[in-house]
Structure formats: C-alpha cells, structure tokens
Design a protein around this motif. Sequence first.
Motif, PDB file in Angstrom:
ATOM      1  N   ASP A  76       0.795  -1.218   0.000  1.00  0.00           N
ATOM      2  CA  ASP A  76       0.000   0.000   0.000  1.00  0.00           C
ATOM      3  C   ASP A  76       0.829   1.269   0.000  1.00  0.00           C
ATOM      4  O   ASP A  76       0.505   2.247   0.637  1.00  0.00           O
ATOM      5  N   ILE A 131      -4.171   2.298  -0.822  1.00  0.00           N
ATOM      6  CA  ILE A 131      -2.930   3.015  -0.565  1.00  0.00           C
ATOM      7  C   ILE A 131      -3.026   3.793   0.738  1.00  0.00           C
ATOM      8  O   ILE A 131      -4.015   4.465   1.000  1.00  0.00           O
ATOM      9  N   ARG A 132      -1.951   3.721   1.548  1.00  0.00           N
ATOM     10  CA  ARG A 132      -1.939   4.440   2.818  1.00  0.00           C
ATOM     11  C   ARG A 132      -0.769   5.399   2.938  1.00  0.00           C
ATOM     12  O   ARG A 132      -0.719   6.213   3.840  1.00  0.00           O
ATOM     13  N   CYS A 147      -5.392   5.208  -5.351  1.00  0.00           N
ATOM     14  CA  CYS A 147      -5.599   5.182  -3.900  1.00  0.00           C
ATOM     15  C   CYS A 147      -6.927   4.531  -3.536  1.00  0.00           C
ATOM     16  O   CYS A 147      -7.011   3.742  -2.584  1.00  0.00           O
ATOM     17  N   ASN A 155      -6.662   0.552  -4.450  1.00  0.00           N
ATOM     18  CA  ASN A 155      -5.564  -0.299  -3.998  1.00  0.00           C
ATOM     19  C   ASN A 155      -5.279  -0.181  -2.511  1.00  0.00           C
ATOM     20  O   ASN A 155      -4.304  -0.755  -2.030  1.00  0.00           O
TER      21      ASN A 155
END
Length: 256
Positions: free
Chosen positions: A6, A49-50, A44, A47
């Motif tokens: 991520d 994403i962080r 984001c 997926n």
Amino acid sequence: MFVMKDILIVREDSNFEPAIYEFINNRYEATESPFDSKEVEYICQNNGIRMIVLFIEDISSPATVELRRILMYIKNIHFCLLGSHHGLSAYSDMLDKDYVHCIEVPVPITKFQEYFEFIVEQYTGLKSFDDARHEHKRHILLVDDDPVCLRNMMNWLKNFYQVSVAKSGAACISFLGKVKPDLILLDYEMPVCNGVQTLEMIRSEKEYDEIPVMFLTGVSDVDKVKEALRLKPQGYILKNTDRVDFLSKINMIFSR
C-alpha cells in the motif's frame, strides 16, 4: 522485514533518486504513478494506498500543479515528500500538516532507510510481523507547566503511548504514589519545584527511583541540564525538536 502492498510512488521519469527508488521497490510491494492527481486518486481508492511517496525535486511546472492538487484533495493518506531543503520550502504552506512528512535528499541510503521506516511504522499504522510484542502501550508521564507544550506533546504521543499529565513537580510525585509509568518526560524549568528538584525526589524513593526520566528543556537550559547528569537522567529533549525526532528519541529509550 516489512511486507506491504500500500505504498504509491509518484515521480517524473527524470527527477528521482535511483537508490531510494530501488530501495522502496525492493523493500516494499509498491505501485507507481506520474504526477496526475486523477490517476493518483483512482489508484488510492482501488488499492488501499496508505502512503504516497513523492519525488519533488526539480519537477516540471505541470507536475507542481498536480502535486498541490494531490496534497489538497487526496484524503486519509500519509505523504512523504523527498526533495532538497530548497525544493521542500516551496511547499512550506502545506508541510505543517500531521499527515505530511519530509525527507531531505540527497541522503545516504542507510539514513534514508532509518527515516523512512520510522515514518511508515509510526504514522501509517503499517506494522512488521513482529509488532505483536508492542500491543501493550508504554505509559509516559508528561510533567510540564506549559499548556502549549503539553498539548503538542500529547498530540504527538497519544497514538502510540498511554499518556498522563502532571503540571508541577509536586503533582508528579503525587502521581507516582499511585501509578508507575514507563517513562517520565520532565520539564527542566518549572516554578516552585523545578525539574532537578523533582528528579532528586524521584531518585530518593526506592519505589520509583529506576523509572527512566528525560528532561524537556529550552536551548538556553542545555548547559544547566548537563550539570544535572549526576542524577542519571536518560538525557534531554529540546522543546523545539520536531515531531519525528521527538518520537525517535522516545522510541530509543524503549529499545535499549
């Protein structure tokens, strides 16, 4: 070793640090995007994403516009901006956010690894497989009569530690009679009973004489604090220390 899926790298083809880029790709399962706010938002959302890592040094004018859009409109994400001091200063109006972190480059890859992994672990909630041993939060007692300093430190610490507050040396001693924290952050300059006097009282009681203590001090007090090393504190932290260095010093105490 961290194993993640991520992290999003945002860069232009000609503007990035190859060693850092290779490190992130080899160490993490990262995906990639150009400076395109719509594409970044799509990635984001789809997926999980962080963290977004952005190589910002000498980027083109269109990329600069997209960078600002990304920082303004992408929500619930942590950002790590990589650039020179001059490059980062161009975005000074956006860098005071809790979710925006900066690393000045160029930097030795070993130093970058230290900075980056600290940010990832502390601020994104992404943890290594052996983090189960950290489930129990350490307990920190803040002793300071300055409400602004207390508020700032509370905000920095509260997500990672159990935090209690005492606003005077006397209140600190009273607290220790009931609860034994894992660390005391002790203001050096306080009215009535200053930090040295408070530490002397702490060290005089067998029940809590071995609790680690670090002084909180202003730049002008450093020499005075060094004089107090006879009381064997774990060191001192300058009150103008930034958030990452502050938390790094706290973590070092618990990792000894």
